[in-house]
Motif scaffolding. Structure first.
Motif, PDB file in Angstrom:
ATOM      1  N   SER A 579       0.837  -1.198   0.000  1.00  0.00           N
ATOM      2  CA  SER A 579       0.000   0.000   0.000  1.00  0.00           C
ATOM      3  C   SER A 579       0.873   1.249   0.000  1.00  0.00           C
ATOM      4  N   LYS A 580       0.393   2.296  -0.671  1.00  0.00           N
ATOM      5  CA  LYS A 580       1.113   3.567  -0.685  1.00  0.00           C
ATOM      6  C   LYS A 580       0.900   4.369   0.584  1.00  0.00           C
ATOM      7  N   GLY A 581      -0.103   4.057   1.361  1.00  0.00           N
ATOM      8  CA  GLY A 581      -0.283   4.702   2.653  1.00  0.00           C
ATOM      9  C   GLY A 581      -1.104   5.964   2.584  1.00  0.00           C
ATOM     10  N   GLU A 582      -0.630   6.961   1.881  1.00  0.00           N
ATOM     11  CA  GLU A 582      -1.343   8.239   1.877  1.00  0.00           C
ATOM     12  C   GLU A 582      -2.560   8.210   0.968  1.00  0.00           C
ATOM     13  N   THR A 583      -2.655   7.240   0.067  1.00  0.00           N
ATOM     14  CA  THR A 583      -3.796   7.132  -0.839  1.00  0.00           C
ATOM     15  C   THR A 583      -4.359   5.716  -0.748  1.00  0.00           C
ATOM     16  N   THR A 584      -5.457   5.533  -1.439  1.00  0.00           N
ATOM     17  CA  THR A 584      -6.070   4.199  -1.487  1.00  0.00           C
ATOM     18  C   THR A 584      -5.432   3.313  -2.538  1.00  0.00           C
ATOM     19  N   LEU A 585      -4.503   3.858  -3.329  1.00  0.00           N
ATOM     20  CA  LEU A 585      -3.841   3.075  -4.370  1.00  0.00           C
ATOM     21  C   LEU A 585      -2.726   2.231  -3.759  1.00  0.00           C
ATOM     22  N   ASP A 586      -2.332   1.208  -4.503  1.00  0.00           N
ATOM     23  CA  ASP A 586      -1.262   0.310  -4.073  1.00  0.00           C
ATOM     24  C   ASP A 586      -0.161   0.288  -5.126  1.00  0.00           C
ATOM     25  N   HIS A 587       1.014  -0.127  -4.678  1.00  0.00           N
ATOM     26  CA  HIS A 587       2.136  -0.289  -5.605  1.00  0.00           C
ATOM     27  C   HIS A 587       1.962  -1.567  -6.410  1.00  0.00           C
ATOM     28  N   CYS A 588       2.381  -1.507  -7.664  1.00  0.00           N
ATOM     29  CA  CYS A 588       2.244  -2.640  -8.575  1.00  0.00           C
ATOM     30  C   CYS A 588       3.635  -3.242  -8.806  1.00  0.00           C
ATOM     31  N   GLY A 646      10.677  -3.572  -7.280  1.00  0.00           N
ATOM     32  CA  GLY A 646      10.521  -2.604  -8.367  1.00  0.00           C
ATOM     33  C   GLY A 646       9.096  -2.605  -8.872  1.00  0.00           C
ATOM     34  N   THR A 647       8.560  -1.443  -9.202  1.00  0.00           N
ATOM     35  CA  THR A 647       7.148  -1.310  -9.568  1.00  0.00           C
ATOM     36  C   THR A 647       6.992  -0.851 -11.006  1.00  0.00           C
ATOM     37  N   GLU A 648       5.737  -0.871 -11.469  1.00  0.00           N
ATOM     38  CA  GLU A 648       5.426  -0.406 -12.817  1.00  0.00           C
ATOM     39  C   GLU A 648       5.592   1.100 -12.967  1.00  0.00           C
ATOM     40  N   GLU A 649       5.456   1.860 -11.861  1.00  0.00           N
ATOM     41  CA  GLU A 649       5.602   3.310 -11.909  1.00  0.00           C
ATOM     42  C   GLU A 649       7.055   3.763 -11.861  1.00  0.00           C
ATOM     43  N   GLY A 650       8.008   2.839 -11.855  1.00  0.00           N
ATOM     44  CA  GLY A 650       9.411   3.211 -11.785  1.00  0.00           C
ATOM     45  C   GLY A 650       9.924   3.409 -10.383  1.00  0.00           C
TER      46      GLY A 650
END
Length: 906
Positions: A579-588, A646-650
């Motif tokens: 989880s990214k923590g500050e948002t509801t999105l997660d790391h991929c 490593g994630t899709e967002e770099g």
């Protein structure tokens, strides 16, 4: 009778032009006419060069058979013709073959030309008259000889200088040539005149922006137009040239010592008995011996410890290798693998060398389609098999084994403790298991010829004849994970946990007593990282219903029952959500790197792998093991449970796999990532991360590849990357560390090039770039065959696997390369710390400057307020004084003190 030498000197045949001895002899062709002396007045003379071999054949050796007293010999014509038939064109008489064949007599006169008056060392006389004239030269009277000598000394023959006379110049056309070679301007020069009004001379100039179209004559446009003079093609050009002979400078250095005979004799000089007694009793000698005895003992001890006869120069030099060339730095194409039947419109997604069998490599393939095209052609894709192909150097076209899968495989790994067990991740999120124990002997005998104890020697493919009549061997998977409880998207990376430890559901680490790798970790595009256990779960009570079901299941004979307990019911042991923590999105996540991953690189030793491998005749070891026994195992303290993602967002995330309970809800949650490097914060990767790999030489150095750049990180250094490359011309798609050189790593690009980085040579750009194919490189995997030979497997987007040989310079490290690269990383850590400190100092200075500026504003405001009050007071006082004076003059105010003062009004 031989003529005397005096007559020979006065012979008319010997009078002629002198020739230089060192003059280069003109070559004589096979069919050319013989060279004669017609231009010198002796057409009957034909010069020749006779070698030592020819001189021995005809007994005309110089200084033995031919001397100054008798410089001639009569040769038989038949002997020369016989030499023509024996040696043909090799014969030295071959240039005058026609002269000898046409000679009317039986004996030909051969004369030794010692002074090279006719250019060569011998000459023959081609006529009978010339031979008779040689033996009987005409006598010249002495008076005539003296007259000739006197005539040569007459002053009439002395050259006298005559000054040149001036003559009128006559034109021969040279001025026309000069006129033609002169350059003339073909175009008219354009002249611009810029003027200014007179009253503006000397005025200051002010520059401003304005719209050029709104002002008349605001700009001058010089439009391009085609010039015919520059379009004419030049077909012929007169160029002056001068040819000179080739010049070559050579030099040598020769040191020659003049040998001298020298001998030396000596005899020992001894003291007399009286002198010895005096020296023994002398105090200086006793003091010298007592002072120097300690130094001598130390020197003797050093000579015993240190080898004084060692060659220091050989110790400074690097180890020489007999294979390859040190100057060659390019990868050499060794072999390529292409399946002409199954790789139609498919790409290679993952490559892995077999840990035990040398020369055997496995690749996974997938259809080259986007997500929308896969949905559209889903019906056709079901008819195409999804495979993992096993290639051998003996057959570059036909694969040795083909592992079937329910969907396309995007990553797979061999089990380190048992290479016959293979785990792979599918595009639909399922994990597939294969057991090739029954076929291990077959693929090993194909490559090594039945020898399992010794390493095989790679041979060129034209020496190994493939079996053209063999059948393709398809192997079905023996277990697949549950679709409902696994990943929801494509599995991007998979790793086996080492056989030294295992984890439980909470992420705690315990010892692995079985010594078998039995746990996996995977990451997927559904923002989760899952841990899997291949052992059967511990059951407390028997379930008869399950037994009845098991009895009704029919297992095909060609499928091993190794992981039957996992088929379609396999669930992850634990699941992490990044989880990214500050948002509801997660790391991929796309790639992961565990702390113990570097230990798996060291398992290429075949003997170590065979000790851990399970034999095909033994009982299945995985059925006897049970998971969930962490409560009786010994926990491992101080174990690092953090890993890189490593994630899709770099982004590059440094997080922990241990779970902790939420104090509010009581649920197990993933810990907050320790370090997070994003594109906006550190500008590391501007695209999907394709590689996260630890160095085989340093356990805390990680290589990440993604987007258009490369980065190197150090664990527990959260400031930023140690090395970050600039933007590459093309996007990077894969990367891998070198297995033998700590400062070298390989990076693949989307245009088919591979960048080779050498940190000892360059740290800001690749040391070299080499083109491998015309399409995108999808995977890179090096492999060490021996100390003298290394290979690197490079897969491309069109389904071809290229095997290249790594040169000597990229495979053999220098003497202190590990220490040098380690010092480089340490310097970069100090540099990052210095930059961080400087940033903190600058921020502190900025805050202090802002505080000082705020104080100055407050002080200026207070000063301005006081000045305004003082000015207002003076104006009011003057106003009261004027009013008081006016009222007194009018008689309306009798007492001046009746008006209030300014302070009272305030």
């Amino acid at each position: 009778m031989a003529p005397k030498s005096k007559k020979r000197k006065s012979s008319g045949l010997k009078k002629g032009i002198k020739h230089d001895k060192n003059k280069e002899l003109p070559p004589v062709g096979e069919e050319e006419e013989a060279i004669n002396m017609e231009s010198m007045g002796h057409p009957e003379i034909y010069p020749l060069v006779l070698t030592t071999k020819t001189q021995e054949i005809f007994n005309c050796r110089i200084d033995e058979d031919l001397t100054d007293e008798q410089p001639y010999k009569l040769l038989k014509k038949q002997d020369i013709l016989a030499d023509f038939s024996n040696r043909a064109a090799v014969s030295d008489f071959y240039p005058v073959k026609k002269i000898i064949q046409a000679y009317p007599g039986d004996e030909i006169l051969l004369v030794y030309d010692k002074d090279f008056k006719y250019g060569l060392n011998f000459y023959i006389i081609g006529t009978e008259e010339g031979k008779e004239l040689y033996f009987n030269p005409p006598e010249v009277p002495e008076e005539q000889e003296e007259h000739i000598e006197f005539k040569e000394l007459t002053p009439e023959d002395v050259f006298t200088y005559k000054p040149p006379c001036s003559k009128p110049w006559v034109s021969l056309g040279s001025e026309k040539e000069i006129e033609e070679e002169s350059v003339k301007e073909s175009t008219k020069q354009i002249t611009y005149m810029i003027s200014r009004k007179r009253h503006e001379f000397g005025a200051p100039i002010k520059f401003s922006d304005q719209n050029a179209s709104s002002v008349k004559d605001g700009y001058i446009e010089c439009t391009a137009y085609p010039d015919r003079n520059f379009v004419i093609k030049l077909f012929e050009k007169d160029v002056g040239m001068q040819a000179i002979p080739q010049v070559m400078d050579t030099s040598t250095q020769t040191k020659w010592a003049y040998p001298k005979t020298a001998t030396t004799q000596y005899y020992p000089r001894e003291f007399l008995e009286e002198e010895k007694e005096i020296l023994k009793q002398s105090k200086p000698l006793a003091d010298f011996l007592s002072n120097m005895s300690i130094s001598v003992e130390i020197a003797l001890q050093q000579n015993e410890i240190t080898n004084t006869f060692i060659d220091d120069w050989k110790c400074l030099a690097e180890e020489e290798g007999t294979f390859g060339d040190k100057t060659d730095t390019h990868l050499k194409e060794y072999q390529s693998f292409t399946d002409l039947h199954n790789l139609t419109e498919k790409m290679v997604t993952c490559v892995s060398w077999h840990p035990q069998i040398y020369g055997l490599i496995a690749v996974s393939v997938a259809v080259r389609l986007s997500f929308e095209d896969r949905v559209h052609f889903s019906g056709k894709l079901l008819l195409q098999p999804s495979l993992i192909l096993f290639w051998s150097f003996s057959d570059p076209i036909h694969p040795q084994l083909m592992l079937e899968s329910p969907e396309d495989i995007f990553c797979f790994k061999f089990c380190p403790s048992n290479p016959n067990i293979i785990a792979g991740g599918c595009i639909n999120g399922q994990i597939v298991m294969w057991d090739i124990t029954a076929h291990a002997d077959r693929i090993e005998n194909i490559k090594t010829g039945g020898s399992r104890s010794k390493k095989a020697t790679l041979k060129p493919m034209f020496l190994l004849e493939p079996d053209m009549n063999k059948e393709e061997l398809y192997i079905r998977y023996c277990a697949v994970s549950s679709i409902e409880n696994g990943h929801k998207k494509v599995i991007t990376d998979i790793h086996w946990l080492p056989d030294t430890f295992e984890i439980n559901r909470m992420g705690s680490v315990f010892e692995n007593r079985s010594g078998i790798c039995c746990q996996l970790v995977t990451c997927s595009a559904d923002c989760t990282v899952c841990f899997w256990d291949i052992r059967p779960l511990k059951t407390t009570t028997p379930q008869p219903t399950d037994k009845k079901k098991e009895e009704t299941i029919e297992i095909p004979s060609d499928i091993p029952s190794t992981f039957l307990h996992l088929d379609l019911s396999w669930k992850p042991l634990s699941k992490l959500k990044l989880s990214k923590g500050e948002t509801t999105l997660d790391h991929c996540p796309t790639k992961i790197s565990l702390g113990e991953e570097r230990l798996l690189y060291k398992t290429q030793d075949k003997a170590l792998a065979e000790n851990k491998a399970m034999k095909s005749g033994e009982m299945n070891p995985y059925q006897n093991l049970e998971s969930g026994l962490a409560n009786i195992l010994k926990p491992i303290e101080d174990f690092c449970t953090k890993f890189f993602v490593g994630t899709e967002e770099g982004e590059v995330i440094y997080t922990d796999w241990k779970l902790e309970r939420d104090p509010e809800t009581g649920r197990l949650m993933t810990r907050k990532p320790v370090g997070l490097y994003t594109v906006h914060d550190s500008a590391v990767h501007d695209g999907t991360v394709h590689t996260v790999q630890r160095s085989p030489f340093y356990k805390d150095i990680i290589l990440t590849v993604g987007g258009w750049n490369v980065a190197i990180w150090k664990e527990n250094v959260m400031i930023g990357p140690l090395l970050q490359s600039s933007c590459a011309p093309k996007r990077y798609t894969s990367g891998h560390w070198s297995l033998t050189r700590p400062g070298v790593f390989y990076i693949g690009r989307e245009d088919g090039y591979i960048d080779i980085w050498d940190l000892l040579e360059k740290t800001h750009e690749p040391a070299q770039s080499q083109n491998i194919c015309i399409t995108m490189i999808t995977c890179i995997k090096p492999w060490t065959f021996s100390a003298k030979q290394q290979f690197i497997a490079i897969a491309d987007y069109y389904g071809t696997l290229h095997i290249l040989e790594i040169p000597w310079t990229l495979s053999h490290p220098s003497a202190n390369e590990v220490l040098s690269v380690s010092h480089y990383f340490q310097r970069e850590v100090k540099h990052l710390e210095y930059v961080r400190q400087r940033k903190e100092i600058r921020e502190q200075e900025k805050k202090e400057m802002e505080l000082e500026l705020e104080k100055k504003k407050i002080k200026t405001y207070q000063k301005t307020k006081e000045q305004l009050e003082a000015e207002l007071k003076l104006e009011y006082e003057s106003y009261l004084e004027l009013e008081r004076t006016t009222l007194i003059n009018l008689g309306l105010l009798k007492a001046p003190d009746m008006l209030p003062s300014f302070m009272e009004m305030m």
